[in-house]
Design an enzyme around this catalytic site. Structure first.
Site, PDB file in Angstrom:
ATOM      1  CE  LYS A  21      12.316   6.027   6.526  1.00  0.00           C
ATOM      2  NZ  LYS A  21      12.132   5.126   7.663  1.00  0.00           N
ATOM      3  CD  GLU A  40       9.784  -0.917  -7.909  1.00  0.00           C
ATOM      4  OE1 GLU A  40       8.847  -1.727  -8.074  1.00  0.00           O
ATOM      5  OE2 GLU A  40      10.563  -0.579  -8.813  1.00  0.00           O
ATOM      6  CD  GLU A  53      -0.455  -3.826  -0.221  1.00  0.00           C
ATOM      7  OE1 GLU A  53      -0.244  -2.692   0.235  1.00  0.00           O
ATOM      8  OE2 GLU A  53       0.379  -4.465  -0.890  1.00  0.00           O
ATOM      9  CB  CYS A  70       4.574  -5.934  -2.529  1.00  0.00           C
ATOM     10  SG  CYS A  70       6.103  -6.589  -3.214  1.00  0.00           S
TER      11      CYS A  70
HETATM   12  P1  NAD Z   1       4.999   2.345   4.380  1.00  0.00           P
HETATM   13  O1  NAD Z   1       4.560   3.087   3.171  1.00  0.00           O
HETATM   14  O2  NAD Z   1       4.275   2.592   5.638  1.00  0.00           O
HETATM   15  O3  NAD Z   1       6.536   2.690   4.697  1.00  0.00           O
HETATM   16  C1  NAD Z   1       7.559   2.457   3.770  1.00  0.00           C
HETATM   17  C2  NAD Z   1       8.734   3.366   4.113  1.00  0.00           C
HETATM   18  O4  NAD Z   1       8.354   4.713   3.889  1.00  0.00           O
HETATM   19  C3  NAD Z   1       9.172   3.287   5.579  1.00  0.00           C
HETATM   20  O5  NAD Z   1      10.573   3.395   5.647  1.00  0.00           O
HETATM   21  C4  NAD Z   1       8.512   4.513   6.181  1.00  0.00           C
HETATM   22  O6  NAD Z   1       9.183   4.995   7.326  1.00  0.00           O
HETATM   23  C5  NAD Z   1       8.601   5.505   5.037  1.00  0.00           C
HETATM   24  N1  NAD Z   1       7.607   6.576   5.036  1.00  0.00           N
HETATM   25  C6  NAD Z   1       6.360   6.548   5.541  1.00  0.00           C
HETATM   26  N2  NAD Z   1       5.757   7.723   5.330  1.00  0.00           N
HETATM   27  C7  NAD Z   1       6.635   8.508   4.655  1.00  0.00           C
HETATM   28  C8  NAD Z   1       6.586   9.832   4.140  1.00  0.00           C
HETATM   29  N3  NAD Z   1       5.516  10.612   4.282  1.00  0.00           N
HETATM   30  N4  NAD Z   1       7.673  10.298   3.487  1.00  0.00           N
HETATM   31  C9  NAD Z   1       8.766   9.528   3.316  1.00  0.00           C
HETATM   32  N5  NAD Z   1       8.877   8.281   3.808  1.00  0.00           N
HETATM   33  C10 NAD Z   1       7.815   7.770   4.461  1.00  0.00           C
HETATM   34  O7  NAD Z   1       5.024   0.809   3.986  1.00  0.00           O
HETATM   35  P2  NAD Z   1       5.330  -0.436   4.931  1.00  0.00           P
HETATM   36  O8  NAD Z   1       4.161  -0.656   5.823  1.00  0.00           O
HETATM   37  O9  NAD Z   1       6.674  -0.296   5.518  1.00  0.00           O
HETATM   38  O10 NAD Z   1       5.421  -1.622   3.852  1.00  0.00           O
HETATM   39  C11 NAD Z   1       4.331  -2.252   3.320  1.00  0.00           C
HETATM   40  C12 NAD Z   1       3.965  -1.673   1.966  1.00  0.00           C
HETATM   41  O11 NAD Z   1       5.065  -1.759   1.083  1.00  0.00           O
HETATM   42  C13 NAD Z   1       2.848  -2.450   1.290  1.00  0.00           C
HETATM   43  O12 NAD Z   1       1.964  -1.549   0.695  1.00  0.00           O
HETATM   44  C14 NAD Z   1       3.576  -3.272   0.244  1.00  0.00           C
HETATM   45  O13 NAD Z   1       2.792  -3.679  -0.845  1.00  0.00           O
HETATM   46  C15 NAD Z   1       4.642  -2.329  -0.162  1.00  0.00           C
HETATM   47  N6  NAD Z   1       5.742  -3.027  -0.804  1.00  0.00           N
HETATM   48  C16 NAD Z   1       5.920  -2.893  -2.151  1.00  0.00           C
HETATM   49  C17 NAD Z   1       6.940  -3.574  -2.792  1.00  0.00           C
HETATM   50  C18 NAD Z   1       7.189  -3.437  -4.265  1.00  0.00           C
HETATM   51  O14 NAD Z   1       8.285  -3.793  -4.703  1.00  0.00           O
HETATM   52  N7  NAD Z   1       6.264  -2.931  -5.054  1.00  0.00           N
HETATM   53  C19 NAD Z   1       7.767  -4.399  -2.057  1.00  0.00           C
HETATM   54  C20 NAD Z   1       7.558  -4.524  -0.686  1.00  0.00           C
HETATM   55  C21 NAD Z   1       6.542  -3.823  -0.071  1.00  0.00           C
END
Ligand code: NAD
Length: 472
Positions: free
Chosen positions: A170, A245, A379, A279
Protein backbone atom coordinates in the site's frame (compact mmCIF):
# COMPACT_ATOMS: atom_id res chain seq x y z
CA UNK A 1 -1.73 12.52 -16.94
CA UNK A 2 -1.13 9.05 -15.46
CA UNK A 3 -4.63 7.63 -14.99
CA UNK A 4 -4.59 4.31 -13.17
CA UNK A 5 -7.99 2.66 -12.98
CA UNK A 6 -7.03 -0.86 -11.84
CA UNK A 7 -5.22 -2.55 -8.97
CA UNK A 8 -2.55 -5.21 -9.49
CA UNK A 9 -3.89 -8.34 -7.78
CA UNK A 10 -3.08 -12.00 -8.44
CA UNK A 11 -0.86 -11.21 -11.40
CA UNK A 12 -3.43 -9.09 -13.29
CA UNK A 13 -4.81 -5.56 -13.41
CA UNK A 14 -8.21 -5.83 -11.76
CA UNK A 15 -11.15 -3.49 -11.32
CA UNK A 16 -11.17 -2.18 -7.75
CA UNK A 17 -14.12 -2.89 -5.44
CA UNK A 18 -13.54 0.47 -3.74
CA UNK A 19 -15.15 3.43 -5.45
CA UNK A 20 -13.52 6.59 -6.70
CA UNK A 21 -9.99 7.77 -7.29
CA UNK A 22 -7.35 9.74 -5.41
CA UNK A 23 -5.84 12.59 -7.37
CA UNK A 24 -2.09 12.99 -7.42
CA UNK A 25 -0.65 16.52 -7.53
CA UNK A 26 2.64 17.90 -8.75
CA UNK A 27 3.67 19.98 -5.72
CA UNK A 28 5.66 22.44 -7.85
CA UNK A 29 2.84 23.27 -10.26
CA UNK A 30 -0.13 22.39 -8.01
CA UNK A 31 -1.60 20.62 -11.07
CA UNK A 32 -3.22 17.18 -11.04
CA UNK A 33 -0.84 14.76 -12.78
CA UNK A 34 -2.46 11.43 -12.12
CA UNK A 35 -5.01 9.33 -10.31
CA UNK A 36 -5.08 5.97 -8.58
CA UNK A 37 -7.99 3.85 -7.31
CA UNK A 38 -9.28 4.27 -3.79
CA UNK A 39 -9.18 0.62 -2.81
CA UNK A 40 -11.09 -0.68 0.21
CA UNK A 41 -11.27 -3.66 2.59
CA UNK A 42 -12.66 -5.94 -0.13
CA UNK A 43 -9.62 -5.20 -2.30
CA UNK A 44 -7.39 -5.97 0.68
CA UNK A 45 -9.20 -9.30 1.14
CA UNK A 46 -8.69 -10.22 -2.53
CA UNK A 47 -5.02 -9.22 -2.48
CA UNK A 48 -4.29 -11.09 0.76
CA UNK A 49 -6.08 -14.18 -0.57
CA UNK A 50 -3.95 -14.04 -3.74
CA UNK A 51 -0.77 -13.64 -1.69
CA UNK A 52 -1.79 -16.55 0.57
CA UNK A 53 -2.51 -18.80 -2.42
CA UNK A 54 0.88 -17.97 -3.96
CA UNK A 55 2.88 -18.40 -0.76
CA UNK A 56 3.26 -22.19 -0.65
CA UNK A 57 4.71 -22.40 -4.14
CA UNK A 58 6.83 -19.25 -4.06
CA UNK A 59 8.39 -19.94 -0.68
CA UNK A 60 9.49 -23.36 -1.86
CA UNK A 61 11.18 -22.18 -5.06
CA UNK A 62 14.97 -22.60 -5.02
CA UNK A 63 16.66 -19.41 -3.83
CA UNK A 64 18.42 -19.21 -7.22
CA UNK A 65 15.04 -18.85 -8.94
CA UNK A 66 14.04 -15.99 -6.65
CA UNK A 67 17.46 -14.41 -7.18
CA UNK A 68 16.81 -14.62 -10.93
CA UNK A 69 13.57 -12.65 -10.60
CA UNK A 70 15.41 -10.03 -8.50
CA UNK A 71 18.04 -9.79 -11.24
CA UNK A 72 15.29 -9.32 -13.85
CA UNK A 73 13.73 -6.56 -11.77
CA UNK A 74 17.11 -4.83 -11.48
CA UNK A 75 17.32 -4.91 -15.28
CA UNK A 76 13.80 -3.51 -15.70
CA UNK A 77 14.44 -0.70 -13.24
CA UNK A 78 17.76 0.12 -14.85
CA UNK A 79 16.21 0.24 -18.32
CA UNK A 80 13.36 2.46 -17.14
CA UNK A 81 15.32 4.54 -14.59
CA UNK A 82 14.68 7.86 -16.37
CA UNK A 83 10.95 7.20 -16.47
CA UNK A 84 10.92 6.26 -12.79
CA UNK A 85 12.94 9.35 -11.85
CA UNK A 86 10.62 11.68 -13.74
CA UNK A 87 7.54 10.10 -12.13
CA UNK A 88 9.06 10.63 -8.66
CA UNK A 89 10.14 14.20 -9.41
CA UNK A 90 6.60 14.94 -10.60
CA UNK A 91 4.77 13.38 -7.63
CA UNK A 92 7.24 14.31 -4.88
CA UNK A 93 8.93 17.47 -6.13
CA UNK A 94 12.51 16.29 -5.57
CA UNK A 95 14.79 18.17 -8.00
CA UNK A 96 16.27 16.38 -10.99
CA UNK A 97 19.73 17.19 -9.62
CA UNK A 98 19.13 14.51 -6.95
CA UNK A 99 16.17 12.42 -7.98
CA UNK A 100 17.72 9.86 -10.32
CA UNK A 101 20.73 9.07 -8.13
CA UNK A 102 19.02 9.21 -4.72
CA UNK A 103 15.52 7.96 -5.51
CA UNK A 104 16.25 5.44 -8.27
CA UNK A 105 19.90 4.39 -8.62
CA UNK A 106 20.38 3.97 -4.87
CA UNK A 107 17.37 1.64 -4.55
CA UNK A 108 18.52 -0.33 -7.63
CA UNK A 109 21.89 -0.92 -5.92
CA UNK A 110 20.05 -1.84 -2.73
CA UNK A 111 17.91 -4.33 -4.66
CA UNK A 112 20.83 -5.88 -6.54
CA UNK A 113 22.58 -7.03 -3.34
CA UNK A 114 19.70 -9.45 -2.66
CA UNK A 115 20.61 -11.51 -5.75
CA UNK A 116 23.40 -12.86 -3.59
CA UNK A 117 21.77 -12.53 -0.17
CA UNK A 118 18.89 -14.80 -1.30
CA UNK A 119 21.36 -17.70 -1.07
CA UNK A 120 21.54 -17.25 2.72
CA UNK A 121 18.09 -18.85 2.90
CA UNK A 122 19.73 -22.20 2.07
CA UNK A 123 22.14 -22.16 5.00
CA UNK A 124 21.57 -24.80 7.64
CA UNK A 125 23.19 -24.41 11.06
CA UNK A 126 23.92 -27.48 13.17
CA UNK A 127 23.41 -26.81 16.91
CA UNK A 128 23.96 -30.00 18.93
CA UNK A 129 21.26 -32.41 17.77
CA UNK A 130 19.35 -29.66 15.92
CA UNK A 131 19.37 -28.37 12.40
CA UNK A 132 18.39 -24.70 12.38
CA UNK A 133 16.83 -23.71 9.05
CA UNK A 134 15.45 -20.47 7.66
CA UNK A 135 11.95 -20.15 6.21
CA UNK A 136 9.95 -17.24 4.85
CA UNK A 137 7.71 -15.48 7.36
CA UNK A 138 4.65 -15.62 5.06
CA UNK A 139 2.24 -13.05 3.61
CA UNK A 140 3.59 -9.54 4.24
CA UNK A 141 1.85 -6.17 4.08
CA UNK A 142 3.91 -3.09 3.26
CA UNK A 143 2.60 0.34 4.25
CA UNK A 144 4.79 3.15 2.95
CA UNK A 145 5.30 6.92 3.20
CA UNK A 146 5.80 9.45 0.41
CA UNK A 147 9.26 10.91 0.98
CA UNK A 148 11.61 8.28 -0.55
CA UNK A 149 8.91 6.22 -2.24
CA UNK A 150 10.87 3.68 -4.29
CA UNK A 151 13.60 3.40 -1.65
CA UNK A 152 11.02 2.46 1.02
CA UNK A 153 9.32 -0.01 -1.26
CA UNK A 154 12.51 -1.75 -2.42
CA UNK A 155 13.86 -1.82 1.16
CA UNK A 156 10.98 -4.15 2.01
CA UNK A 157 10.32 -5.90 -1.31
CA UNK A 158 13.90 -6.99 -2.04
CA UNK A 159 14.47 -9.00 1.16
CA UNK A 160 10.88 -10.29 1.12
CA UNK A 161 11.31 -11.74 -2.38
CA UNK A 162 14.72 -13.13 -1.43
CA UNK A 163 13.25 -14.84 1.62
CA UNK A 164 10.28 -16.29 -0.29
CA UNK A 165 7.50 -14.10 1.11
CA UNK A 166 4.49 -12.87 -0.85
CA UNK A 167 3.43 -9.24 -0.47
CA UNK A 168 0.61 -6.71 -0.57
CA UNK A 169 1.85 -3.14 -1.05
CA UNK A 170 0.00 0.00 0.00
CA UNK A 171 1.77 3.15 -1.18
CA UNK A 172 1.17 6.60 0.26
CA UNK A 173 -1.73 8.64 -1.11
CA UNK A 174 0.64 11.51 -2.03
CA UNK A 175 3.12 9.51 -4.13
CA UNK A 176 1.52 6.31 -5.41
CA UNK A 177 2.50 6.59 -9.09
CA UNK A 178 5.97 5.02 -8.75
CA UNK A 179 4.35 1.88 -7.26
CA UNK A 180 2.11 1.47 -10.31
CA UNK A 181 5.15 1.78 -12.56
CA UNK A 182 6.95 -0.82 -10.45
CA UNK A 183 3.93 -3.14 -10.72
CA UNK A 184 4.17 -2.85 -14.53
CA UNK A 185 7.80 -3.99 -14.25
CA UNK A 186 6.81 -6.88 -11.97
CA UNK A 187 4.27 -7.90 -14.62
CA UNK A 188 6.94 -7.63 -17.32
CA UNK A 189 9.36 -9.98 -15.55
CA UNK A 190 6.61 -12.57 -15.11
CA UNK A 191 6.77 -12.89 -11.33
CA UNK A 192 4.32 -15.69 -10.41
CA UNK A 193 0.75 -14.46 -9.86
CA UNK A 194 -0.02 -13.35 -6.31
CA UNK A 195 3.59 -12.86 -5.18
CA UNK A 196 3.28 -9.07 -5.58
CA UNK A 197 -0.05 -7.26 -5.13
CA UNK A 198 -0.75 -3.54 -5.12
CA UNK A 199 -3.71 -1.89 -3.37
CA UNK A 200 -3.78 1.90 -3.21
CA UNK A 201 -6.09 3.78 -0.85
CA UNK A 202 -6.32 5.66 2.43
CA UNK A 203 -4.20 4.59 5.39
CA UNK A 204 -7.14 4.50 7.77
CA UNK A 205 -8.98 2.08 5.46
CA UNK A 206 -6.54 0.02 3.38
CA UNK A 207 -3.59 0.33 5.79
CA UNK A 208 -5.63 -0.59 8.86
CA UNK A 209 -7.32 -3.48 7.04
CA UNK A 210 -3.91 -4.90 6.17
CA UNK A 211 -2.57 -4.45 9.71
CA UNK A 212 -5.67 -6.13 11.17
CA UNK A 213 -5.94 -8.93 8.63
CA UNK A 214 -5.74 -12.39 10.26
CA UNK A 215 -4.14 -13.87 7.13
CA UNK A 216 -1.27 -11.37 7.01
CA UNK A 217 1.75 -12.78 8.86
CA UNK A 218 3.81 -9.62 9.00
CA UNK A 219 3.27 -5.92 8.52
CA UNK A 220 6.23 -3.72 7.67
CA UNK A 221 5.35 -0.07 8.18
CA UNK A 222 7.36 3.04 7.40
CA UNK A 223 5.86 6.39 8.38
CA UNK A 224 5.11 8.62 11.32
CA UNK A 225 5.37 7.36 14.88
CA UNK A 226 1.66 8.09 15.50
CA UNK A 227 0.45 5.97 12.58
CA UNK A 228 3.02 3.28 13.44
CA UNK A 229 1.55 2.95 16.94
CA UNK A 230 -1.94 2.54 15.43
CA UNK A 231 -0.65 -0.13 13.04
CA UNK A 232 0.95 -2.03 15.93
CA UNK A 233 -2.30 -1.83 17.90
CA UNK A 234 -4.36 -3.07 14.95
CA UNK A 235 -1.87 -5.91 14.39
CA UNK A 236 -1.67 -7.03 18.03
CA UNK A 237 -4.80 -9.25 18.22
CA UNK A 238 -3.48 -11.49 15.42
CA UNK A 239 0.05 -11.59 16.93
CA UNK A 240 1.63 -10.89 13.57
CA UNK A 241 5.20 -9.67 13.26
CA UNK A 242 5.35 -5.88 13.14
CA UNK A 243 8.35 -4.05 11.76
CA UNK A 244 8.23 -0.29 12.35
CA UNK A 245 10.45 2.33 10.67
CA UNK A 246 9.33 5.65 12.13
CA UNK A 247 10.20 9.31 12.56
CA UNK A 248 13.32 11.07 13.75
CA UNK A 249 14.78 14.26 15.19
CA UNK A 250 18.42 13.49 14.75
CA UNK A 251 21.43 15.37 16.14
CA UNK A 252 24.64 16.39 14.40
CA UNK A 253 27.26 16.78 17.12
CA UNK A 254 30.02 19.09 15.92
CA UNK A 255 33.04 18.79 18.22
CA UNK A 256 35.26 21.66 19.26
CA UNK A 257 38.17 20.31 17.15
CA UNK A 258 36.05 19.86 13.98
CA UNK A 259 36.58 21.65 10.69
CA UNK A 260 33.69 23.99 11.49
CA UNK A 261 33.11 25.29 7.96
CA UNK A 262 33.00 21.79 6.45
CA UNK A 263 30.80 20.44 9.23
CA UNK A 264 28.27 23.28 9.15
CA UNK A 265 28.08 23.25 5.35
CA UNK A 266 27.44 19.50 5.35
CA UNK A 267 24.92 19.82 8.18
CA UNK A 268 22.85 22.49 6.42
CA UNK A 269 22.83 20.56 3.14
CA UNK A 270 21.92 17.31 4.90
CA UNK A 271 18.74 18.88 6.26
CA UNK A 272 17.79 20.72 3.07
CA UNK A 273 18.05 17.75 0.68
CA UNK A 274 14.52 16.67 -0.27
CA UNK A 275 13.37 19.89 1.43
CA UNK A 276 13.90 18.40 4.88
CA UNK A 277 11.50 15.53 4.17
CA UNK A 278 14.04 12.90 5.19
CA UNK A 279 13.51 10.69 8.22
CA UNK A 280 17.26 10.68 9.00
CA UNK A 281 17.76 14.45 8.53
CA UNK A 282 20.19 15.82 11.13
CA UNK A 283 17.82 18.58 12.22
CA UNK A 284 19.46 19.45 15.55
CA UNK A 285 22.94 20.87 15.07
CA UNK A 286 24.85 20.81 18.38
CA UNK A 287 27.61 23.40 18.45
CA UNK A 288 30.31 24.29 21.00
CA UNK A 289 29.29 27.56 22.68
CA UNK A 290 32.80 28.90 22.06
CA UNK A 291 32.27 28.69 18.27
CA UNK A 292 28.51 29.30 18.18
CA UNK A 293 28.49 32.82 16.69
CA UNK A 294 30.91 31.79 13.95
CA UNK A 295 28.78 28.70 13.16
CA UNK A 296 25.59 30.77 12.85
CA UNK A 297 27.19 32.94 10.18
CA UNK A 298 28.47 29.90 8.28
CA UNK A 299 25.04 28.25 8.43
CA UNK A 300 23.21 31.38 7.32
CA UNK A 301 25.55 31.83 4.35
CA UNK A 302 25.09 28.20 3.30
CA UNK A 303 21.28 28.30 3.64
CA UNK A 304 21.06 31.46 1.56
CA UNK A 305 23.32 29.93 -1.04
CA UNK A 306 21.09 26.92 -1.75
CA UNK A 307 18.88 27.30 -4.81
CA UNK A 308 15.17 26.82 -4.04
CA UNK A 309 12.87 26.50 -7.02
CA UNK A 310 11.63 24.51 -9.99
CA UNK A 311 12.56 20.81 -9.54
CA UNK A 312 13.09 20.50 -13.30
CA UNK A 313 15.87 23.13 -13.31
CA UNK A 314 19.21 21.27 -12.94
CA UNK A 315 20.53 24.11 -10.76
CA UNK A 316 17.81 23.64 -8.12
CA UNK A 317 18.99 22.19 -4.79
CA UNK A 318 15.62 21.99 -3.07
CA UNK A 319 12.07 21.96 -4.43
CA UNK A 320 8.66 22.31 -2.80
CA UNK A 321 7.12 20.41 0.11
CA UNK A 322 5.32 17.30 -1.09
CA UNK A 323 1.85 18.69 -0.38
CA UNK A 324 -0.05 21.78 0.71
CA UNK A 325 -0.72 20.06 4.04
CA UNK A 326 2.98 19.46 4.64
CA UNK A 327 3.77 23.10 3.87
CA UNK A 328 1.08 24.17 6.38
CA UNK A 329 2.60 21.91 9.04
CA UNK A 330 6.07 23.32 8.47
CA UNK A 331 4.93 26.96 8.52
CA UNK A 332 2.99 26.25 11.74
CA UNK A 333 6.24 25.04 13.32
CA UNK A 334 8.02 28.20 12.15
CA UNK A 335 5.42 30.17 14.10
CA UNK A 336 5.75 27.85 17.13
CA UNK A 337 9.53 28.30 17.14
CA UNK A 338 9.22 32.07 17.20
CA UNK A 339 6.62 31.91 19.98
CA UNK A 340 8.95 29.66 21.98
CA UNK A 341 11.67 32.30 21.78
CA UNK A 342 13.98 30.80 19.16
CA UNK A 343 15.60 33.33 16.80
CA UNK A 344 14.76 32.97 13.10
CA UNK A 345 17.97 33.76 11.22
CA UNK A 346 17.07 32.50 7.73
CA UNK A 347 13.99 31.51 5.72
CA UNK A 348 10.65 30.91 7.40
CA UNK A 349 8.71 32.07 4.38
CA UNK A 350 6.55 30.22 1.90
CA UNK A 351 6.90 31.17 -1.76
CA UNK A 352 10.40 32.29 -2.77
CA UNK A 353 10.58 35.42 -4.88
CA UNK A 354 9.96 34.82 -8.55
CA UNK A 355 7.59 31.87 -7.98
CA UNK A 356 3.83 32.27 -7.86
CA UNK A 357 2.83 28.68 -7.17
CA UNK A 358 4.12 25.50 -5.55
CA UNK A 359 4.22 24.32 -1.93
CA UNK A 360 7.57 25.94 -1.15
CA UNK A 361 9.29 26.73 2.14
CA UNK A 362 12.67 28.47 2.06
CA UNK A 363 15.64 26.92 3.95
CA UNK A 364 14.95 27.94 7.53
CA UNK A 365 17.37 28.28 10.44
CA UNK A 366 16.55 28.81 14.11
CA UNK A 367 19.30 30.03 16.48
CA UNK A 368 19.24 30.11 20.29
CA UNK A 369 17.20 26.91 20.39
CA UNK A 370 16.72 25.20 23.73
CA UNK A 371 16.64 21.42 23.21
CA UNK A 372 13.43 21.26 25.28
CA UNK A 373 11.50 23.45 22.81
CA UNK A 374 8.88 21.76 20.63
CA UNK A 375 10.85 22.66 17.49
CA UNK A 376 13.77 20.63 18.90
CA UNK A 377 11.70 17.70 20.19
CA UNK A 378 9.09 17.15 17.46
CA UNK A 379 9.67 16.03 13.90
CA UNK A 380 8.89 18.99 11.61
CA UNK A 381 9.66 17.21 8.34
CA UNK A 382 10.60 20.33 6.43
CA UNK A 383 13.69 22.45 5.67
CA UNK A 384 14.10 23.65 9.25
CA UNK A 385 17.36 23.36 11.18
CA UNK A 386 17.74 24.07 14.93
CA UNK A 387 21.16 25.36 16.02
CA UNK A 388 21.76 24.45 19.67
CA UNK A 389 24.81 25.49 21.73
CA UNK A 390 26.48 23.13 24.23
CA UNK A 391 28.95 23.76 27.10
CA UNK A 392 31.19 20.68 26.87
CA UNK A 393 31.15 17.23 25.29
CA UNK A 394 29.26 15.57 28.13
CA UNK A 395 26.56 18.21 27.71
CA UNK A 396 26.56 17.67 23.93
CA UNK A 397 26.03 13.90 24.32
CA UNK A 398 23.29 14.52 26.88
CA UNK A 399 21.50 16.91 24.49
CA UNK A 400 21.95 14.55 21.53
CA UNK A 401 20.26 11.73 23.46
CA UNK A 402 17.54 13.93 25.01
CA UNK A 403 14.96 13.01 22.37
CA UNK A 404 12.10 10.53 22.14
CA UNK A 405 13.58 9.48 18.78
CA UNK A 406 16.74 7.54 17.91
CA UNK A 407 16.79 7.03 14.16
CA UNK A 408 20.00 8.68 13.09
CA UNK A 409 22.83 10.90 14.27
CA UNK A 410 26.00 12.50 13.03
CA UNK A 411 29.35 13.41 14.50
CA UNK A 412 31.95 15.74 13.08
CA UNK A 413 35.32 15.80 14.85
CA UNK A 414 39.00 16.48 14.20
CA UNK A 415 40.01 12.81 14.16
CA UNK A 416 38.23 9.55 13.42
CA UNK A 417 39.13 8.25 16.91
CA UNK A 418 37.51 11.27 18.53
CA UNK A 419 34.43 10.94 16.29
CA UNK A 420 34.10 7.20 17.05
CA UNK A 421 34.38 7.90 20.79
CA UNK A 422 31.39 10.24 20.46
CA UNK A 423 29.48 8.05 17.98
CA UNK A 424 29.44 5.12 20.42
CA UNK A 425 27.69 7.29 23.03
CA UNK A 426 24.73 8.24 20.82
CA UNK A 427 21.50 6.26 21.16
CA UNK A 428 20.55 5.94 17.50
CA UNK A 429 20.50 3.28 14.80
CA UNK A 430 22.85 5.20 12.51
CA UNK A 431 25.76 7.53 13.01
CA UNK A 432 27.30 9.41 10.09
CA UNK A 433 30.91 10.35 10.88
CA UNK A 434 32.47 13.37 9.19
CA UNK A 435 29.93 13.16 6.38
CA UNK A 436 30.07 9.38 5.82
CA UNK A 437 27.75 8.13 3.07
CA UNK A 438 24.58 6.03 3.33
CA UNK A 439 25.45 2.34 2.95
CA UNK A 440 22.87 0.00 1.43
CA UNK A 441 24.74 -3.03 2.76
CA UNK A 442 24.54 -1.89 6.39
CA UNK A 443 21.46 -2.29 8.60
CA UNK A 444 19.12 0.70 8.80
CA UNK A 445 16.57 1.32 11.56
CA UNK A 446 15.76 3.19 14.72
CA UNK A 447 16.14 3.10 18.49
CA UNK A 448 13.41 4.31 20.87
CA UNK A 449 10.30 5.77 19.17
CA UNK A 450 12.01 5.67 15.78
CA UNK A 451 11.07 2.03 15.39
CA UNK A 452 12.04 -1.56 15.98
CA UNK A 453 13.01 -2.95 12.59
CA UNK A 454 16.10 -3.14 10.42
CA UNK A 455 16.17 -2.79 6.64
CA UNK A 456 18.86 -3.43 3.99
CA UNK A 457 21.77 -5.85 4.05
CA UNK A 458 21.61 -9.22 5.79
CA UNK A 459 19.69 -7.75 8.75
CA UNK A 460 17.02 -6.70 6.26
CA UNK A 461 16.59 -10.33 5.20
CA UNK A 462 16.34 -11.44 8.83
CA UNK A 463 13.12 -9.40 9.25
CA UNK A 464 11.40 -11.72 6.75
CA UNK A 465 12.73 -15.00 8.12
CA UNK A 466 11.36 -17.53 10.58
CA UNK A 467 13.92 -19.86 12.10
CA UNK A 468 12.96 -23.48 12.64
CA UNK A 469 14.86 -25.92 14.85
CA UNK A 470 14.62 -29.52 13.65
CA UNK A 471 15.66 -31.89 16.43
CA UNK A 472 17.33 -35.07 15.19
P1 NAD B 1 2.23 8.69 7.68
O1 NAD B 1 2.43 7.99 8.98
O2 NAD B 1 1.21 9.75 7.62
O3 NAD B 1 1.82 7.63 6.55
C1 NAD B 1 2.63 6.54 6.23
C2 NAD B 1 1.75 5.47 5.58
O4 NAD B 1 0.85 4.96 6.55
C3 NAD B 1 0.88 5.99 4.43
O5 NAD B 1 0.80 5.00 3.43
C4 NAD B 1 -0.46 6.18 5.10
O6 NAD B 1 -1.55 6.09 4.20
C5 NAD B 1 -0.49 5.03 6.09
N1 NAD B 1 -1.34 5.20 7.26
C6 NAD B 1 -1.68 6.35 7.87
N2 NAD B 1 -2.47 6.09 8.92
C7 NAD B 1 -2.61 4.74 8.99
C8 NAD B 1 -3.29 3.87 9.88
N3 NAD B 1 -4.02 4.31 10.90
N4 NAD B 1 -3.19 2.54 9.65
C9 NAD B 1 -2.46 2.06 8.63
N5 NAD B 1 -1.81 2.84 7.75
C10 NAD B 1 -1.88 4.18 7.94
O7 NAD B 1 3.66 9.20 7.23
P2 NAD B 1 4.02 10.09 5.95
O8 NAD B 1 3.58 11.49 6.21
O9 NAD B 1 3.58 9.41 4.73
O10 NAD B 1 5.62 10.02 5.97
C11 NAD B 1 6.41 10.80 6.78
C12 NAD B 1 6.83 10.05 8.03
O11 NAD B 1 7.50 8.85 7.69
C13 NAD B 1 7.82 10.83 8.87
O12 NAD B 1 7.48 10.70 10.22
C14 NAD B 1 9.14 10.16 8.57
O13 NAD B 1 10.13 10.32 9.56
C15 NAD B 1 8.72 8.75 8.43
N6 NAD B 1 9.70 7.98 7.69
C16 NAD B 1 10.47 7.07 8.36
C17 NAD B 1 11.44 6.34 7.69
C18 NAD B 1 12.29 5.32 8.37
O14 NAD B 1 12.88 4.49 7.67
N7 NAD B 1 12.38 5.29 9.69
C19 NAD B 1 11.63 6.56 6.34
C20 NAD B 1 10.83 7.50 5.68
C21 NAD B 1 9.87 8.20 6.38
Amino acid sequence: MLKHTALFIDGAWQRPCGEGFAQVFNPATEQVIGQVPLGDERDVDRAVAAARKAFAGWSRTPSSVRAGFIRDLVEQLTARADEMASVITAELGMPVQWCRSVQVEGPIAGLAQYIEIAGLMDQVRQVGNSQVVREAVGVCAFINPWNYPLHQLIGKLAPALAAGCTVVVKPSQETPLHAFLLAQMIEAIGLPAGVFNLVSGPGAKVGEALARHPDVDMVSFTGSTGAGVRVAQAAAPSVKRVCLELGGKSPLLIAEDADLAGAVRHGVQDVMINSGQTCTALTRMLLPASRYAEALELARAEAQNLVLGDPLDPATFLGPMCSAGQRRTVLDYVRVGQEEGARLIAGGTALPSGLDKGFYVAPTLFADVDNRMRIAQEEIFGPVLCLIPYRDEAHAVELANASPFGLSSGVWAGTTEHALHLARQLRAGQCFVNGGAFNYHAPFGGYKQSGNGREWGEEGLAEFVETKAIQL
